[in-house]
Design a protein around this motif. Structure first.
Motif, short mmCIF file in Angstrom:
data_model
loop_
_atom_site.label_atom_id
_atom_site.label_comp_id
_atom_site.label_asym_id
_atom_site.label_seq_id
_atom_site.Cartn_x
_atom_site.Cartn_y
_atom_site.Cartn_z
N ALA A 188 0.83 -1.21 0.00
CA ALA A 188 0.00 0.00 0.00
C ALA A 188 0.86 1.25 0.00
O ALA A 188 0.40 2.33 -0.39
CB ALA A 188 -0.92 0.00 1.22
N ARG A 189 2.10 1.14 0.46
CA ARG A 189 3.03 2.26 0.51
C ARG A 189 4.38 1.79 -0.02
O ARG A 189 4.66 0.59 -0.07
CB ARG A 189 3.20 2.76 1.93
N VAL A 190 5.20 2.74 -0.39
CA VAL A 190 6.54 2.39 -0.88
C VAL A 190 7.29 1.60 0.18
O VAL A 190 8.02 0.65 -0.14
CB VAL A 190 7.32 3.67 -1.27
N GLU A 191 7.11 1.97 1.44
CA GLU A 191 7.83 1.29 2.52
C GLU A 191 7.49 -0.20 2.59
O GLU A 191 8.29 -1.00 3.09
CB GLU A 191 7.51 1.96 3.86
N ASP A 192 6.33 -0.57 2.11
CA ASP A 192 5.92 -1.97 2.18
C ASP A 192 6.74 -2.87 1.25
O ASP A 192 6.70 -4.11 1.38
CB ASP A 192 4.43 -2.11 1.82
N LEU A 193 7.47 -2.28 0.32
CA LEU A 193 8.24 -3.09 -0.63
C LEU A 193 9.35 -3.88 0.04
O LEU A 193 9.84 -4.86 -0.52
CB LEU A 193 8.83 -2.19 -1.72
N ARG A 194 9.76 -3.47 1.25
CA ARG A 194 10.80 -4.21 1.95
C ARG A 194 10.35 -5.64 2.29
O ARG A 194 11.19 -6.50 2.55
CB ARG A 194 11.23 -3.47 3.22
N ASP A 195 9.06 -5.87 2.27
CA ASP A 195 8.53 -7.20 2.58
C ASP A 195 8.27 -8.03 1.33
O ASP A 195 7.65 -9.10 1.41
CB ASP A 195 7.22 -7.07 3.38
N HIS A 196 8.72 -7.54 0.18
CA HIS A 196 8.42 -8.22 -1.08
C HIS A 196 9.71 -8.59 -1.83
O HIS A 196 10.77 -7.97 -1.64
CB HIS A 196 7.57 -7.33 -1.98
N ALA A 197 9.57 -9.61 -2.66
CA ALA A 197 10.63 -9.98 -3.59
C ALA A 197 10.57 -9.03 -4.78
O ALA A 197 9.58 -9.05 -5.54
CB ALA A 197 10.46 -11.42 -4.06
N CYS A 198 11.56 -8.20 -4.93
CA CYS A 198 11.56 -7.17 -5.97
C CYS A 198 12.63 -7.49 -7.02
O CYS A 198 13.81 -7.68 -6.69
CB CYS A 198 11.81 -5.79 -5.37
N LEU A 199 12.20 -7.58 -8.24
CA LEU A 199 13.09 -7.93 -9.35
C LEU A 199 13.76 -6.66 -9.87
O LEU A 199 13.08 -5.66 -10.14
CB LEU A 199 12.29 -8.61 -10.46
N ARG A 200 15.08 -6.69 -10.02
CA ARG A 200 15.83 -5.46 -10.26
C ARG A 200 16.54 -5.45 -11.60
O ARG A 200 16.80 -6.50 -12.19
CB ARG A 200 16.85 -5.25 -9.13
N LEU A 201 16.88 -4.24 -12.02
CA LEU A 201 17.55 -4.01 -13.30
C LEU A 201 18.98 -3.56 -13.08
O LEU A 201 19.22 -2.64 -12.29
CB LEU A 201 16.80 -2.93 -14.10
N ARG A 202 19.92 -4.23 -13.76
CA ARG A 202 21.30 -3.73 -13.75
C ARG A 202 21.51 -2.88 -15.00
O ARG A 202 21.28 -3.32 -16.12
CB ARG A 202 22.32 -4.88 -13.74
N ARG A 203 21.94 -1.65 -14.76
CA ARG A 203 22.16 -0.72 -15.86
C ARG A 203 23.40 -1.10 -16.66
O ARG A 203 24.24 -1.88 -16.21
CB ARG A 203 22.31 0.71 -15.32
#
Length: 309
Positions: A188-203
């Motif tokens: 619900a908030r950006v802060e909640d992303l710490r509890d999720h598996a987030c797929l990231r991009l390497r530049r």
């Protein structure tokens, strides 16, 4: 030794005239072919001979012949001059009609989003153009690397480039699959992303791209973590659809999956907007017909859509 930094002028002066005289064996016929007077032809040949330091032609009241030096010069200069003429015609051809090799530097994510829908129709419409697409997320100096144009997000383009808009502004969406969200509470908030598996991009420069959001009037960056790091957005999108985690991707490449329910857009009120995708090139003076044809072709679908076609 002192170097001469001036450009030597006149290296080819008189060569075409000499070749014409050698071909016709006549100053008068050479003058007619070149559209000048016989005296101008004679003067041009004399100047060439003086510069070379050898007589090239033998002249009598009845005929014109070649000296040994003239024959050697003809044997070498004739084919070389023909190559110069052919090179000029080839360059002129590129400047007058859509033909030749068109090289584009584009990010990988742009290929399915912008190019795939129009590649076939463009190649069919312009069969004399060879289209080369170099898909890389590296920031390319198009002039130094021999590209006719590049395609990038607007904020990544140098200020001295001429830009052509290819898409309207669009958001970056955080997306997750129904399977993933059944096992995880949607943030619900950006802060909640710490509890999720987030797929990231390497530049392209090796850094990991942070996730970016618009919170009120501020732009904030969130350092996230997760099981996958990819080098392009289509890979992240595919992993998100497989339920591996959440991904932040350009809106246009996720639209179809969101529309048919394979993905759900999250944190939409805090999605950051980008200026859109642009084609850029070095300047109008350098634009050849092949690039103009590509730009016009790229604009046509948007124009037809706007007209309801």
């Amino acid at each position: 030794m002192k170097q001469n930094f001036t450009v030597r002028h006149g290296a080819l002066d008189g060569v075409e005239t000499f070749l014409s005289v050698a071909r016709y064996r006549s100053f008068r016929r050479a003058a007619a072919a070149l559209g000048v007077t016989p005296s101008a032809v004679s003067q041009s040949v004399r100047t060439l001979e003086a510069r070379i330091g050898a007589a090239l032609l033998t002249r009598t009241t009845r005929s014109v012949g070649l000296t040994e030096a003239g024959q050697r010069f003809l044997d070498r200069a004739g084919p070389a001059f023909d190559e110069l003429v052919a090179a000029s015609e080839a360059a002129r051809d590129l400047g007058q009609r859509p033909t030749g090799l068109l090289r584009l530097a584009v990010p990988r994510s742009v290929v399915p989003l912008i190019l795939e829908p129009v590649i076939a129709s463009f190649c069919e419409a312009y069969p004399e153009i060879e289209l080369e697409i170099a898909a890389s997320d590296e920031m390319v100096d198009i002039a130094a690397r021999g590209f006719d144009a590049g395609i990038r997000l607007g904020e990544l383009i140098a200020a001295d480039m001429i830009v052509v808009r290819l898409t309207p502004p669009f958001p970056f969406h955080v997306v997750g699959s129904p399977d993933y969200l059944r096992g995880h509470k949607p943030p619900a908030r950006v802060e909640d992303l710490r509890d999720h598996a987030c797929l990231r991009l390497r530049r392209w420069n090796g850094s990991i791209a942070p996730w970016t959001f618009a919170v009120g009037n501020d732009v904030i960056e969130a350092a996230v973590s997760g099981p996958l790091i990819a080098h392009d957005y289509p890979t992240l999108l595919g992993a998100a659809m497989q339920g591996l985690g959440l991904a932040q991707v350009p809106g246009p490449i996720a639209e179809a999956a969101i529309a048919d329910g394979r993905l759900q857009a999250l944190l939409t009120s805090q999605a950051i907007m980008t200026p859109g995708v642009f084609l850029y090139h070095s300047g109008k003076r350098q634009m050849l017909p092949k690039l103009r044809a590509f730009i016009d072709h790229m604009k046509a679908p948007r124009r037809m859509a706007a007209e309801g076609g």
